[in-house]
Design an enzyme around this catalytic site. Structure first.
Site, PDB file in Angstrom:
ATOM      1  N   ASP A   1       0.950  -1.643   0.170  1.00 21.62           N
ATOM      2  CA  ASP A   1      -0.210   0.145   0.013  1.00 21.62           C
ATOM      3  C   ASP A   1       0.952   0.648  -0.501  1.00 21.62           C
ATOM      4  O   ASP A   1       1.289   1.343   1.045  1.00 21.62           O
ATOM      5  CB  ASP A   1      -0.919   0.248   0.879  1.00 21.62           C
ATOM      6  CG  ASP A   1      -1.756   0.831   1.776  1.00 21.62           C
ATOM      7  OD1 ASP A   1      -1.675   1.875   0.188  1.00 21.62           O
ATOM      8  OD2 ASP A   1      -2.209   1.053   2.484  1.00 21.62           O
TER       9      ASP A   1
ATOM     10  N   GLN B   1       0.906   5.835   0.976  1.00 21.00           N
ATOM     11  CA  GLN B   1       1.905   7.223   1.879  1.00 21.00           C
ATOM     12  C   GLN B   1       2.921   7.652   1.210  1.00 21.00           C
ATOM     13  O   GLN B   1       3.160   8.939   1.444  1.00 21.00           O
ATOM     14  CB  GLN B   1       1.865   7.212   3.515  1.00 21.00           C
ATOM     15  CG  GLN B   1      -0.135   7.264   4.009  1.00 21.00           C
ATOM     16  CD  GLN B   1      -0.338   9.122   3.637  1.00 21.00           C
ATOM     17  OE1 GLN B   1       0.546  10.006   3.406  1.00 21.00           O
ATOM     18  NE2 GLN B   1      -2.007   9.046   4.614  1.00 21.00           N
TER      19      GLN B   1
HETATM   20  N1  PMP Z   1      -3.660   3.623   2.334  1.00 26.34           N
HETATM   21  C1  PMP Z   1      -3.254   4.690   3.822  1.00 26.34           C
HETATM   22  C2  PMP Z   1      -1.586   3.988   4.407  1.00 26.34           C
HETATM   23  C3  PMP Z   1      -3.382   6.139   3.827  1.00 26.34           C
HETATM   24  O1  PMP Z   1      -3.570   6.511   4.360  1.00 26.34           O
HETATM   25  C4  PMP Z   1      -4.908   6.065   3.244  1.00 26.34           C
HETATM   26  C5  PMP Z   1      -5.684   7.247   3.075  1.00 26.34           C
HETATM   27  N2  PMP Z   1      -5.881   8.377   4.061  1.00 26.34           N
HETATM   28  C6  PMP Z   1      -5.524   4.768   2.336  1.00 26.34           C
HETATM   29  C7  PMP Z   1      -4.956   3.705   1.785  1.00 26.34           C
HETATM   30  C8  PMP Z   1      -6.640   4.619   1.251  1.00 26.34           C
HETATM   31  O2  PMP Z   1      -6.619   6.280   0.794  1.00 26.34           O
HETATM   32  P1  PMP Z   1      -7.829   6.453  -0.336  1.00 26.34           P
HETATM   33  O3  PMP Z   1      -8.668   7.438   0.673  1.00 26.34           O
HETATM   34  O4  PMP Z   1      -7.395   7.571  -1.508  1.00 26.34           O
HETATM   35  O5  PMP Z   1      -8.360   5.401  -0.985  1.00 26.34           O
END
Ligand code: PMP
Length: 397
Positions: A190, A193
């Protein structure tokens, strides 16, 4: 004064100090302008028209895919556009929910965002696989010994954050990916960040999947990316069914397109993808290495200034390993009270559990304050924040 601030209209139009880029970044003028220009001069649906407008739109959309591919060093056909990191992870997890069986295991960590936690928990519930969670140390690092103990030949997929959205700590993903591959597991990273804070090379990382959202990379909302190795993507079933993802359709049977189209059913968020392409051009001109270096220096300055305040407790006690994101509580004062007082002084930070309840539970706290940096921040922003924070603390003490 940060030289990039002038590229962001929000800083000319308001007097805010924006320290919430982990939630979403502000947009440079070139991205905003591209959206206006595209809707004004080149708008038509992609992949289906015969007129020039439709061809230009399609070309621009596919060009944006190439820009993303170059940015993360991926083969272009292995870049799939989604509406965000959440959808990218759900796409993979929902595919795995059909491939996993009882006896298989899924391994994630305590410091995952709910977007990389809940889809896997649900995939395990649906498939009968076992959901396993690696511990995070008090200093904020993933516990490698626990990771090794929980990893086995039964592990089919490991899904980990690259950079924690709460702790600001980067996982040693190269090492973790290698360990996972040694037992035959696939790995999803993921990168929500990490993507805006450092150069990314998905092939050098050797991950099977990598995901991120465009809106955290100075691009528009509603656009995300899923990169996957060819064999990893090919083994997954389509996530959604409909137009643009089929090869043939008959009453007897439907066959599906090859990647990436197989995973892009319906009208894709192509205007947003084109906007993301322009954000990538902008970042590439500055250079991700340069962004990483200056953000590391600014994080160091932020932590130095925060440690002037004795009543602060950091989420993840090792302040030397944080990058761009710092979460903390102030002893005896509710984080929401402080955030409210900061908001009154035009300082934007985040308060809450930041969609990461399990890691807050590890630190015996239900909520925290989070300060996160973008390429437009500077020491003046940090100084203004520290002054406002000290003032807020004296208000509630
Ligand atoms: N993973 C992480 C580590 C995040 O910080 C976020 C968003 N805060 C997400 C996934 C999800 O991203 P999104 O809401 O843009 O789909």
């Amino acid at each position: 004064m940060n030289i990039y601030k002038k590229d962001f209209p929000i800083f000319q139009n308001t007097s805010i100090i924006f320290l919430d880029s982990a939630a979403s970044t502000q947009k440079p003028r070139c991205v905003i302008q591209e959206l206006v220009d595209f809707y004004s001069t080149s708008y038509a649906n992609v992949h289906r028209g015969s007129c020039d407008l439709a061809n230009i739109a399609t070309q621009k959309y596919e060009n944006a895919r190439q820009k993303v591919a170059n940015f993360i060093h991926a083969p272009v056909k292995q870049v799939i556009f989604t509406k965000g990191a959440t959808e990218s992870i759900n796409l993979v997890a929902s595919g795995f929910s059909r491939l996993l069986k009882t006896g298989d295991e899924v391994l994630i960590s305590e410091s995952e965002h709910h977007a990389n936690f809940v889809p896997w928990q649900q995939a395990c519930l649906l498939s009968g696989a076992t959901f396993k969670v690696v511990q995070t140390n008090k200093d904020g690092q993933l516990d490698i010994a626990d990771f090794k103990a929980k990893l086995s030949k039964k592990t089919k997929i490991v899904s980990l954050t690259h950079l924690s959205n709460v702790l600001g700590v980067k996982n040693p993903i190269e090492e973790l990916i290698e360990l996972a591959h040694n037992v035959g597991a696939m790995v999803l990273i993921d990168g929500s960040q990490s993507i805006a804070h450092m150069p990314i090379d998905v092939q050098a990382l050797n991950c099977d999947f990598f995901v991120f959202s465009g809106h955290k990379l100075y691009g528009p909302t509603g656009i995300g990316v899923l990169y996957g190795k060819k064999e990893a993507l090919n083994q997954l079933p389509p996530y959604q069914y409909g137009g643009d993802m089929i090869k043939t359709v008959s009453i007897e049977e439907t066959t599906f397109s090859d990647i990436p189209n197989k995973f892009e059913a319906g009208t894709p968020p192509f205007v947003e993808a084109i906007g993301l392409g322009v954000a990538i051009d902008y970042l590439s001109q500055i250079g991700m290495k340069q962004i990483e270096t200056s953000e590391k220096q600014l994080t160091h300055y932020l932590l130095e200034r925060l440690t002037e305040i004795p009543s602060i407790s950091f989420m993840g006690t090792d302040t030397n390993i944080k990058q761009g994101i710092v979460s903390f509580t102030v002893n005896g004062i509710h984080p929401s009270d402080i955030a409210f007082a900061l908001g009154k002084q035009h300082i934007c930070v985040r308060v809450g559990h930041h969609c990461a309840i399990p890691i807050h539970e590890c630190f015996k706290s239900s909520v925290s304050l989070r300060v996160s940096l973008g390429l437009y921040n500077d020491t003046e922003d940090i100084d203004a924040f520290i002054t406002a924070l000290k003032k807020a603390i004296t208000l509630f003490e």
